[in-house]
Design a protein around this motif. Sequence first.
Motif, short mmCIF file in Angstrom:
data_model
loop_
_atom_site.label_atom_id
_atom_site.label_comp_id
_atom_site.label_asym_id
_atom_site.label_seq_id
_atom_site.Cartn_x
_atom_site.Cartn_y
_atom_site.Cartn_z
N ALA A 77 -6.61 50.71 -8.50
CA ALA A 77 -5.93 51.77 -9.24
C ALA A 77 -5.22 51.19 -10.45
N TYR A 78 -4.63 50.02 -10.30
CA TYR A 78 -3.96 49.37 -11.43
C TYR A 78 -4.98 49.02 -12.52
N VAL A 79 -6.11 48.46 -12.10
CA VAL A 79 -7.15 48.08 -13.06
C VAL A 79 -7.70 49.31 -13.78
N ASP A 80 -7.89 50.38 -13.05
CA ASP A 80 -8.45 51.60 -13.63
C ASP A 80 -7.41 52.44 -14.36
N GLY A 81 -6.16 52.05 -14.32
CA GLY A 81 -5.13 52.82 -14.98
C GLY A 81 -4.49 53.85 -14.06
N GLY A 82 -4.66 53.72 -12.77
CA GLY A 82 -4.01 54.60 -11.81
C GLY A 82 -4.97 55.56 -11.15
N ALA A 83 -4.52 56.11 -10.03
CA ALA A 83 -5.36 57.02 -9.26
C ALA A 83 -5.66 58.30 -10.03
N ARG A 84 -4.80 58.70 -10.95
CA ARG A 84 -5.01 59.94 -11.72
C ARG A 84 -6.26 59.84 -12.59
N LYS A 85 -6.59 58.61 -13.00
CA LYS A 85 -7.75 58.44 -13.85
C LYS A 85 -9.01 58.12 -13.04
N ALA A 86 -8.90 58.22 -11.74
CA ALA A 86 -10.04 57.90 -10.87
C ALA A 86 -11.20 58.82 -11.18
N GLU A 87 -12.40 58.34 -10.96
CA GLU A 87 -13.59 59.11 -11.29
C GLU A 87 -13.77 60.33 -10.41
N SER A 88 -13.32 60.26 -9.18
CA SER A 88 -13.52 61.41 -8.30
C SER A 88 -12.22 61.76 -7.58
N GLU A 89 -12.09 63.01 -7.18
CA GLU A 89 -10.90 63.45 -6.45
C GLU A 89 -10.85 62.83 -5.06
N SER A 90 -12.00 62.56 -4.47
CA SER A 90 -12.02 61.96 -3.13
C SER A 90 -11.40 60.56 -3.16
N LEU A 91 -11.63 59.81 -4.23
CA LEU A 91 -11.03 58.49 -4.35
C LEU A 91 -9.52 58.62 -4.44
N ALA A 92 -9.04 59.56 -5.23
CA ALA A 92 -7.60 59.77 -5.36
C ALA A 92 -6.99 60.18 -4.01
N ALA A 93 -7.68 61.05 -3.27
CA ALA A 93 -7.19 61.48 -1.96
C ALA A 93 -7.16 60.30 -1.00
N ARG A 94 -8.18 59.48 -1.06
CA ARG A 94 -8.23 58.30 -0.19
C ARG A 94 -7.10 57.33 -0.53
N LEU A 95 -6.83 57.17 -1.82
CA LEU A 95 -5.72 56.30 -2.23
C LEU A 95 -4.39 56.85 -1.72
N ASP A 96 -4.22 58.18 -1.79
CA ASP A 96 -2.99 58.78 -1.28
C ASP A 96 -2.82 58.52 0.21
N GLU A 97 -3.91 58.64 0.97
CA GLU A 97 -3.87 58.39 2.42
C GLU A 97 -3.54 56.92 2.69
N GLN A 98 -4.14 56.05 1.92
CA GLN A 98 -3.86 54.62 2.10
C GLN A 98 -2.41 54.30 1.76
N ASP A 99 -1.88 54.94 0.73
CA ASP A 99 -0.48 54.74 0.37
C ASP A 99 0.43 55.21 1.50
N ARG A 100 0.08 56.34 2.12
CA ARG A 100 0.88 56.85 3.23
C ARG A 100 0.87 55.85 4.39
N LEU A 101 -0.33 55.34 4.72
CA LEU A 101 -0.43 54.37 5.81
C LEU A 101 0.36 53.10 5.49
N LEU A 102 0.31 52.71 4.22
CA LEU A 102 1.03 51.50 3.81
C LEU A 102 2.54 51.68 3.94
N THR A 103 3.04 52.85 3.57
CA THR A 103 4.48 53.07 3.67
C THR A 103 4.96 53.15 5.11
N GLU A 104 4.04 53.46 6.03
CA GLU A 104 4.41 53.51 7.44
C GLU A 104 4.48 52.13 8.08
#
Length: 108
Positions: free
Chosen positions: A19-46
Motif C-alpha cells: 500500500a505504501y509503494v502504491d500510494g495507499g489502499a485508496r489508489k488500489a486497482e480493485s476494491e477487493s484489495l482495499a477491503a482485504r487490506l482493511d481486514e488485515q489492518d483490523r487483524l493487525l490491530t488485534e
Amino acid sequence: PSQEARAAFLSAMEGAVQAYVDGGARKAESESLAARLDEQDRLLTELTNLEVLSVEVADVRQREACHRSRVRHLEEELAKAERRAEMWRGAAPASRGDRIQAMERELA
C-alpha cells in the motif's frame, strides 16, 4: 499466538508495504484489495506485542534448532575428513596394490 495470527501479521505487513509503494489502499486497482487490506489492518490491530513476540521467539527457537543440527552435521563431516586425511599422512604406498588398499580403507 498461532500460526494463523502470524500469517495474518505477515500478510498485513506485506499489505502495508505494498500500500505504501502504491500510494495507499485508496489508489488500489480493485476494491477487493482495499477491503482485504482493511481486514488485515483490523487483524493487525488485534494482535498484542506479547503475541507477536511469542511467535518471534518460536521462530528463533526453530532456527536455532536448525542451526544446531547443521553444526552437528558439519562437525561429523569434519571428523570424517580428518580421519581420511590421517590415513594418508606420511603414507607413501609403494605399489599399485597398496594404493588401492589405502583407497578402499578410506571408503570403508
